[in-house]
Design an enzyme around this catalytic site. Structure first.
Site, mmCIF file in Angstrom:
data_model
loop_
_atom_site.group_PDB
_atom_site.id
_atom_site.type_symbol
_atom_site.label_atom_id
_atom_site.label_comp_id
_atom_site.label_asym_id
_atom_site.label_seq_id
_atom_site.Cartn_x
_atom_site.Cartn_y
_atom_site.Cartn_z
ATOM 1 N N CYS A 33 -2.620 0.944 -3.850
ATOM 2 C CA CYS A 33 -1.429 1.003 -2.992
ATOM 3 C C CYS A 33 -1.592 0.206 -1.708
ATOM 4 O O CYS A 33 -0.626 0.004 -0.986
ATOM 5 C CB CYS A 33 -1.109 2.445 -2.652
ATOM 6 S SG CYS A 33 -2.450 3.235 -1.741
ATOM 7 N N CYS A 103 -5.010 9.286 -3.824
ATOM 8 C CA CYS A 103 -4.920 9.294 -2.357
ATOM 9 C C CYS A 103 -6.043 10.145 -1.762
ATOM 10 O O CYS A 103 -6.569 9.823 -0.691
ATOM 11 C CB CYS A 103 -3.581 9.856 -1.908
ATOM 12 S SG CYS A 103 -2.182 9.220 -2.849
HETATM 13 FE FE1 FES Z 1 -1.749 5.075 -1.060
HETATM 14 FE FE2 FES Z 1 -1.391 7.604 -1.287
HETATM 15 S S1 FES Z 1 -0.157 6.049 -2.121
HETATM 16 S S2 FES Z 1 -3.018 6.613 -0.367
#
Ligand code: FES
Length: 124
Positions: A33, A103
């Protein structure tokens, strides 16, 4: 879909910021992400973590897991903190949606990186 505990730690994150005279700092990123997490720790007598703070460019689940992780390692020795797993943090938060588990890995890795940084500085 988020537990009360996750929402609480997201809305009122504990230990946010950066320790100025930190004993160690760890910064890690999540390749999926692109979010970033930084942990700074202050180590005292007997290698006990006296203080820990985090800063993140991350999602809500990253904020909640880091907040909980800082609470779990404060007052522990660095050896104990090294054994903290992301699943233990998720358990303490009473669960995370499966797509958000990655995460929580950021928090675990950032703590480990900060401890490594401290160890490196110490042996210099
Ligand atoms: Fe990146 Fe949660 S989506 S740390």
């Amino acid at each position: 879909m988020y537990t009360e505990k996750v929402l609480d730690h997201f809305q009122n994150p504990r230990n946010v910021g950066e320790i100025e005279d930190a004993s160690g700092i760890g910064t890690v990123g999540n390749a999926k992400c692109g979010d970033i997490m930084q942990m700074s720790i202050k180590i005292g007598e007997g290698e006990v973590i006296e203080d820990v703070k985090f800063k993140t460019f991350g999602c809500g689940a990253a904020v909640a897991t880091s907040s909980m992780a800082t609470e779990l390692i404060k007052g522990k020795t660095i050896d104990e903190a090294m054994r903290l797993t992301n699943s233990a943090v998720v358990e303490a938060l009473e669960g995370l949606p499966p797509q958000k588990i990655h995460c929580s890995v950021l928090a675990e890795e950032a703590i480990k990186a900060a401890i490594e940084d401290y160890r490196k500085k110490k042996t210099k």
